[in-house]
Scaffold this motif. Structure first.
Motif, PDB file in Angstrom:
ATOM      1  N   TRP A  28      36.607  63.100  32.984  1.00 48.43           N
ATOM      2  CA  TRP A  28      36.880  61.946  33.842  1.00 48.43           C
ATOM      3  C   TRP A  28      35.574  61.318  34.293  1.00 48.43           C
ATOM      4  O   TRP A  28      34.704  61.985  34.853  1.00 48.43           O
ATOM      5  CB  TRP A  28      37.714  62.361  35.053  1.00 48.43           C
ATOM      6  CG  TRP A  28      38.132  61.181  35.875  1.00 48.43           C
ATOM      7  CD1 TRP A  28      37.525  60.703  37.003  1.00 48.43           C
ATOM      8  CD2 TRP A  28      39.235  60.322  35.612  1.00 48.43           C
ATOM      9  NE1 TRP A  28      38.184  59.586  37.448  1.00 48.43           N
ATOM     10  CE2 TRP A  28      39.235  59.325  36.627  1.00 48.43           C
ATOM     11  CE3 TRP A  28      40.213  60.295  34.634  1.00 48.43           C
ATOM     12  CZ2 TRP A  28      40.196  58.330  36.666  1.00 48.43           C
ATOM     13  CZ3 TRP A  28      41.167  59.298  34.674  1.00 48.43           C
ATOM     14  CH2 TRP A  28      41.148  58.330  35.693  1.00 48.43           C
ATOM     15  N   ARG A  29      35.463  60.013  34.052  1.00 45.23           N
ATOM     16  CA  ARG A  29      34.250  59.292  34.440  1.00 45.23           C
ATOM     17  C   ARG A  29      34.365  58.850  35.899  1.00 45.23           C
ATOM     18  O   ARG A  29      35.409  58.361  36.330  1.00 45.23           O
ATOM     19  CB  ARG A  29      34.054  58.068  33.553  1.00 45.23           C
ATOM     20  CG  ARG A  29      34.057  58.385  32.060  1.00 45.23           C
ATOM     21  CD  ARG A  29      32.887  59.247  31.665  1.00 45.23           C
ATOM     22  NE  ARG A  29      32.892  59.526  30.222  1.00 45.23           N
ATOM     23  CZ  ARG A  29      32.022  60.322  29.622  1.00 45.23           C
ATOM     24  NH1 ARG A  29      31.082  60.929  30.332  1.00 45.23           N
ATOM     25  NH2 ARG A  29      32.093  60.530  28.319  1.00 45.23           N
ATOM     26  N   GLU A  30      33.298  59.048  36.648  1.00 44.55           N
ATOM     27  CA  GLU A  30      33.311  58.676  38.063  1.00 44.55           C
ATOM     28  C   GLU A  30      33.547  57.176  38.218  1.00 44.55           C
ATOM     29  O   GLU A  30      32.893  56.351  37.585  1.00 44.55           O
ATOM     30  CB  GLU A  30      31.996  59.072  38.726  1.00 44.55           C
ATOM     31  CG  GLU A  30      31.954  58.785  40.215  1.00 44.55           C
ATOM     32  CD  GLU A  30      30.632  59.193  40.841  1.00 44.55           C
ATOM     33  OE1 GLU A  30      30.484  59.011  42.066  1.00 44.55           O
ATOM     34  OE2 GLU A  30      29.753  59.690  40.095  1.00 44.55           O
ATOM     35  N   LEU A  89      43.694  42.401  30.368  1.00 38.85           N
ATOM     36  CA  LEU A  89      43.701  42.683  31.798  1.00 38.85           C
ATOM     37  C   LEU A  89      42.284  42.797  32.322  1.00 38.85           C
ATOM     38  O   LEU A  89      41.353  43.185  31.596  1.00 38.85           O
ATOM     39  CB  LEU A  89      44.467  43.969  32.107  1.00 38.85           C
ATOM     40  CG  LEU A  89      45.953  43.970  31.756  1.00 38.85           C
ATOM     41  CD1 LEU A  89      46.186  44.872  30.548  1.00 38.85           C
ATOM     42  CD2 LEU A  89      46.810  44.435  32.899  1.00 38.85           C
ATOM     43  N   LEU A  90      42.135  42.476  33.598  1.00 32.75           N
ATOM     44  CA  LEU A  90      40.856  42.564  34.287  1.00 32.75           C
ATOM     45  C   LEU A  90      41.101  43.131  35.673  1.00 32.75           C
ATOM     46  O   LEU A  90      42.029  42.714  36.374  1.00 32.75           O
ATOM     47  CB  LEU A  90      40.191  41.187  34.388  1.00 32.75           C
ATOM     48  CG  LEU A  90      38.830  41.131  35.097  1.00 32.75           C
ATOM     49  CD1 LEU A  90      37.767  41.839  34.268  1.00 32.75           C
ATOM     50  CD2 LEU A  90      38.421  39.692  35.375  1.00 32.75           C
ATOM     51  N   ALA A  91      40.288  44.114  36.066  1.00 33.68           N
ATOM     52  CA  ALA A  91      40.412  44.741  37.379  1.00 33.68           C
ATOM     53  C   ALA A  91      39.020  45.087  37.877  1.00 33.68           C
ATOM     54  O   ALA A  91      38.033  45.078  37.124  1.00 33.68           O
ATOM     55  CB  ALA A  91      41.303  45.978  37.330  1.00 33.68           C
ATOM     56  N   ARG A  92      38.973  45.413  39.155  1.00 36.99           N
ATOM     57  CA  ARG A  92      37.699  45.793  39.767  1.00 36.99           C
ATOM     58  C   ARG A  92      37.777  47.257  40.199  1.00 36.99           C
ATOM     59  O   ARG A  92      38.746  47.683  40.838  1.00 36.99           O
ATOM     60  CB  ARG A  92      37.400  44.908  40.974  1.00 36.99           C
ATOM     61  CG  ARG A  92      35.986  45.084  41.532  1.00 36.99           C
ATOM     62  CD  ARG A  92      35.807  44.260  42.796  1.00 36.99           C
ATOM     63  NE  ARG A  92      35.782  42.850  42.523  1.00 36.99           N
ATOM     64  CZ  ARG A  92      34.679  42.162  42.235  1.00 36.99           C
ATOM     65  NH1 ARG A  92      33.518  42.784  42.177  1.00 36.99           N
ATOM     66  NH2 ARG A  92      34.746  40.861  42.013  1.00 36.99           N
ATOM     67  N   ARG A  93      36.766  48.011  39.831  1.00 36.85           N
ATOM     68  CA  ARG A  93      36.707  49.413  40.218  1.00 36.85           C
ATOM     69  C   ARG A  93      36.313  49.554  41.688  1.00 36.85           C
ATOM     70  O   ARG A  93      35.989  48.559  42.351  1.00 36.85           O
ATOM     71  CB  ARG A  93      35.719  50.172  39.330  1.00 36.85           C
ATOM     72  CG  ARG A  93      36.035  50.111  37.839  1.00 36.85           C
ATOM     73  CD  ARG A  93      35.082  50.992  37.051  1.00 36.85           C
ATOM     74  NE  ARG A  93      35.335  50.920  35.609  1.00 36.85           N
ATOM     75  CZ  ARG A  93      34.666  50.144  34.769  1.00 36.85           C
ATOM     76  NH1 ARG A  93      33.685  49.355  35.233  1.00 36.85           N
ATOM     77  NH2 ARG A  93      34.950  50.129  33.488  1.00 36.85           N
ATOM     78  N   ALA A  94      36.338  50.791  42.183  1.00 38.28           N
ATOM     79  CA  ALA A  94      36.019  51.022  43.590  1.00 38.28           C
ATOM     80  C   ALA A  94      34.576  50.671  43.920  1.00 38.28           C
ATOM     81  O   ALA A  94      34.269  50.281  45.053  1.00 38.28           O
ATOM     82  CB  ALA A  94      36.310  52.481  43.950  1.00 38.28           C
ATOM     83  N   ASP A  95      33.666  50.801  42.942  1.00 38.40           N
ATOM     84  CA  ASP A  95      32.260  50.473  43.188  1.00 38.40           C
ATOM     85  C   ASP A  95      31.951  48.996  42.969  1.00 38.40           C
ATOM     86  O   ASP A  95      30.787  48.596  43.046  1.00 38.40           O
ATOM     87  CB  ASP A  95      31.359  51.332  42.303  1.00 38.40           C
ATOM     88  CG  ASP A  95      31.687  51.176  40.816  1.00 38.40           C
ATOM     89  OD1 ASP A  95      32.573  50.370  40.482  1.00 38.40           O
ATOM     90  OD2 ASP A  95      31.045  51.867  39.997  1.00 38.40           O
ATOM     91  N   GLY A  96      32.966  48.184  42.684  1.00 43.35           N
ATOM     92  CA  GLY A  96      32.765  46.746  42.528  1.00 43.35           C
ATOM     93  C   GLY A  96      32.602  46.287  41.098  1.00 43.35           C
ATOM     94  O   GLY A  96      32.633  45.073  40.843  1.00 43.35           O
ATOM     95  N   ARG A  97      32.403  47.218  40.147  1.00 45.07           N
ATOM     96  CA  ARG A  97      32.230  46.819  38.753  1.00 45.07           C
ATOM     97  C   ARG A  97      33.570  46.381  38.150  1.00 45.07           C
ATOM     98  O   ARG A  97      34.617  46.873  38.543  1.00 45.07           O
ATOM     99  CB  ARG A  97      31.631  47.963  37.936  1.00 45.07           C
ATOM    100  CG  ARG A  97      30.217  48.349  38.349  1.00 45.07           C
ATOM    101  CD  ARG A  97      29.667  49.478  37.505  1.00 45.07           C
ATOM    102  NE  ARG A  97      30.433  50.704  37.700  1.00 45.07           N
ATOM    103  CZ  ARG A  97      31.076  51.337  36.717  1.00 45.07           C
ATOM    104  NH1 ARG A  97      31.069  50.839  35.489  1.00 45.07           N
ATOM    105  NH2 ARG A  97      31.737  52.445  36.957  1.00 45.07           N
TER     106      ARG A  97
END
Length: 590
Positions: A111-113, A545-553
C-alpha cells in the motif's frame, strides 16, 4: 379521563357499554399505555395548565409519586467520557481473479502512502490512454510544459519536430464521416504539439538520444519521470476488473502479522467502496509484500465532555421550555402492530434524553476499534460501560461468509469526491428472448479524435438488391436478416452440464466477421456466466476520473461504472424469411 402510564396513577373501569363492546370485539388483552402527559385543556383554556399550581407538601409528594420520582435511584450526572481506541492501518491490497478467495495465491501489492482505494482497484490501464488524437496531443503538451518548467525550453520545442502529431486513416471509415471532429482537431493541433503516444513508447524503452542535448540532464530526466508517472498512474494499480463478471474483485490486508485482518470485495461496480461491499475473510494468513508498511496498531485516548443527544423535534427536558413546533412526535399515527413507528415514538418520548454523543476520530484506511469507554459523574465516580454486542444489529459492520461480525468499523481509504468525465465507452448488455440469445450493444466508443462517437450514427450497409429475374409480386428468400454492426452477439453455450453461459460471437458481413470497435469487448474469448446478465440488462460505462488525495496531489484514472439496464430488446434477427419487394428494399432499422 382514565390514563394509564408505566407507574399506575389510578385504576378505572370502562363504564360505557358501547366502549366495552368495542374493546371486546378488538380483544385488546393489554391496552397500550401512555408514556407522556400532554397539557391539553378540557375547556380549551391553556391558562390553568401553564400556571402549574401547587398545593401543600402532601400534594407535592403525591405528584412525585404519580410521576415515579420516588422510585428513582440516587445517581450523579455524567460529566466526562474517556474513550480508548485503536486502529489497524491498511498494509497491502491484491486484485482477485475468478471465484477464489485464496488470499495466499493473490498478487499482493504494498500500500502506497496517501493512495486512494478507487485509483488502485478501479483503474483499467487499457482505458486510461488510447490512440485518440486529443489524448496524444494533451500528453505531448504536458511533457513540453514540464521540460520548460525545468529550464529546457529549447529541448521542449524540438520535440514537435522529432515526434510530429499524425492522424492515421480509418480503414472502416476512409472519408472520416463517423468522426468528423478528428480532422478539425488535427487542423488546429498538427504541428503545434508533439505526439505523446510515440514519445511515451520511446521514453519507456530508456534514455533517448536527444537527452544529451539537455543543459541539465538530471533535471530533464526528473521531468520525464514525472511525466511518465502522470501518464501511467500508480505503478501498482489495475488488475481488479473482471469483464466476464462485470465487477471489481479485490482483497485488503490490515494490521501487522499478529493482528492481521483480511477483507475481500466482490460484486462491486459502483462509484465508491463502502462497508457493505466488503466481506471479512477469517483465518487468512499472508506475509507482507516488500516495501509494505508495518501495520502496527495505532492507539489513541481522548477525554471529552458528555454531550447529550439532540435531534429535531426532541421533547423538552424542562417544564417551562418550549418545544420545536416543526416536529410533533406525539402526533404520530400508528397502529398497535406498527412496531417501527411505535419504537421511534417510544425512543423519542421516553428515552431521547438518556443518550450521550461521544465523537471518536477514526483513522482513514484502517479497522477502527473502541477499547474501553469510562464515564465520570459529578461525584467523581468512574463507571466503565461494556460493549453492547447485539448480533442482530449489523449496520456499518463487515461480516464473514459465516455471518460473524468483524470487531470494529472499517473506514476504506476512499476519496471525498471525484470528478467524472464524459464516458469514453458505453456498452449495453441486453437479452433478446425472441432470438434466444443476448447482445452487447456498443452505444459509443472512442473515435480517432479521442472523443466518444455514437456507433448508431454509422452508415448502415446498403440493402441487398432485389434478385434478378424475380417479379416484384413474388417473394425473395433470405437466410438471415441484417443486424447493426455495433450489436455484438452473445451466443448461449453450455460449458458445464446444466449451466448456460453467454460467449461473445461474431456475425458475418460479406464473409468477414464483424468485430467490436471498443476496448471493453476486445478480449477473445469472452464468456459471461448466465447469471451476470439478468432480464433487466446491464449498462456499462468507461469514464475518466479525477480526485484529490489527502496530501493535495491529484489522482487520475479510468474506470468502469456498472448499473442496471433498461430491460430486454429485440434485434429483429430472423432466419429463413420470405420477403416482399418493399421489405427487401426498405428494411426496418433495429
Amino acid at each position: 379521563m382514565a390514563v394509564k402510564i408505566p407507574i399506575d396513577m389510578m385504576v378505572s373501569e370502562v363504564t360505557d357499554q358501547n366502549l366495552a363492546g368495542i374493546l371486546k370485539l378488538l380483544q385488546v388483552a393489554d391496552p397500550p399505555a401512555m408514556v407522556r402527559l400532554e397539557p391539553d385543556s378540557i375547556t380549551g383554556d391553556p391558562a390553568p395548565g401553564a400556571e402549574a399550581r401547587i398545593g401543600d407538601a402532601a400534594w407535592m409528594l403525591g405528584r412525585q409519586w404519580q410521576f415515579g420520582e420516588l422510585t428513582g435511584e440516587d445517581a450523579g450526572s455524567v460529566v466526562s467520557v474517556h474513550v480508548a481506541s485503536s486502529a489497524l492501518p491498511i498494509t497491502a491490497w491484491a486484485p482477485l481473479s475468478g471465484d477464489s478467495i485464496d488470499m495466499a495465491g493473490a498478487d499482493w501489492r504494498p500500500w502506497r502512502e496517501g493512495a486512494l482505494l478507487e485509483e488502485l482497484i478501479q483503474d483499467v490501464p487499457e482505458l486510461a490512454f488510447g490512440d485518440g488524437l486529443r489524448q496524444r496531443a494533451e500528453a505531448g503538451a504536458q511533457l513540453v510544459d514540464l521540460l520548460a518548467d525545468a529550464g529546457e525550453e529549447t529541448l521542449a520545442r524540438s520535440l514537435t519536430g522529432r515526434h510530429p502529431l499524425a492522424l492515421d486513416d480509418d480503414p472502416n471509415d476512409p472519408l472520416g464521416l463517423d468522426d468528423p471532429q478528428a480532422a478539425r482537431l488535427f487542423a488546429v493541433l498538427g504541428g503545434a504539439v508533439p505526439d505523446g503516444g510515440t514519445l511515451a513508447a520511446e521514453l519507456r524503452a530508456g534514455d533517448p538520444g536527444w537527452i544529451g542535448e539537455a543543459m541539465d540532464a538530471a533535471a530533464a530526466r526528473a521531468a520525464i519521470a514525472e511525466w511518465l508517472a502522470w501518464l501511467g498512474g500508480e505503478p501498482d494499480s489495475g488488475g481488479a476488473w473482471s469483464t466476464e463478471r462485470l465487477e471489481y474483485r479485490f482483497a485488503l490486508r490490515f494490521g501487522d502479522k499478529a493482528n492481521a485482518v483480511f477483507a475481500r470485495g466482490a460484486q462491486f461496480g459502483s462509484a465508491s467502496v463502502r462497508w457493505s461491499d466488503l466481506e471479512w475473510v477469517e483465518g487468512a494468513s499472508v506475509e507482507l509484500p516488500g516495501e509494505a508498511p508495518s501495520g502496527t496498531p495505532v492507539g489513541s485516548e481522548a477525554t471529552m465532555l458528555a454531550t447529550p443527544l439532540r435531534f429535531p423535534g426532541m421533547p423538552a427536558d424542562r417544564y417551562w421550555q418550549l418545544e420545536d413546533g416543526a416536529v410533533d412526535v406525539g402526533a404520530i399515527e400508528a397502529q398497535t402492530n406498527d412496531l417501527a413507528r411505535l419504537c421511534l415514538a417510544e425512543f423519542a418520548l421516553s428515552s431521547g434524553d438518556d443518550w450521550l454523543v461521544v465523537p471518536v476520530d477514526g483513522l482513514l484506511g484502517a479497522v477502527n476499534r473502541v477499547g474501553t469507554v469510562t464515564l465520570t459523574d459529578d461525584f467523581g465516580d468512574p463507571v466503565t460501560v461494556p460493549e453492547l454486542a447485539d448480533p442482530a444489529f449489523t449496520m456499518f459492520g463487515v461480516a464473514s461468509a459465516a455471518g460473524r461480525m468483524l470487531p470494529g468499523i472499517v473506514l476504506p481509504p476512499v476519496a471525498v469526491g471525484t470528478l467524472v468525465g464524459e464516458a469514453l465507452e458505453d456498452v449495453l448488455f441486453l437479452r433478446d428472448e425472441m432470438a434466444n440469445m443476448a447482445w452487447a450493444i456498443e452505444n459509443s466508443v472512442q473515435g480517432r479524435s479521442g472523443d466518444p462517437r455514437r456507433r448508431a450514427s454509422e452508415r448502415p450497409p446498403a440493402p441487398d438488391p432485389w434478385p434478378e429475374g424475380l417479379a416484384q409480386e413474388e417473394r425473395a428468400y433470405r437466410l438471415q436478416s441484417t443486424v447493426p454492426a455495433h450489436w455484438i452477439p452473445l451466443a448461449p453455450v453450455a460449458l458445464t452440464p446444466g449451466q448456460v453461459s453467454l460467449r461473445k460471437a461474431a456475425l458475418l458481413r460479406d464473409g468477414v466477421p464483424v468485430v467490436p470497435s471498443g476496448i471493453t469487448l476486445r478480449p477473445t474469448p469472452l464468456t459471461f456466466p448466465g447469471e451476470e446478465l439478468p432480464r433487466e440488462g446491464v449498462h456499462l460505462r468507461a469514464v475518466p476520473l479525477l480526485a484529490r488525495r489527502a496530501d493535495g496531489r491529484y489522482a487520475r484514472w479510468a474506470a468502469y461504472r456498472v448499473r442496471t439496464g433498461r430491460g430486454e430488446a429485440s434485434s429483429r434477427l430472423a432466419w429463413d424469411s420470405a420477403l416482399s419487394f418493399t421489405d427487401m428494399t426498405h428494411p426496418p432499422t433495429a
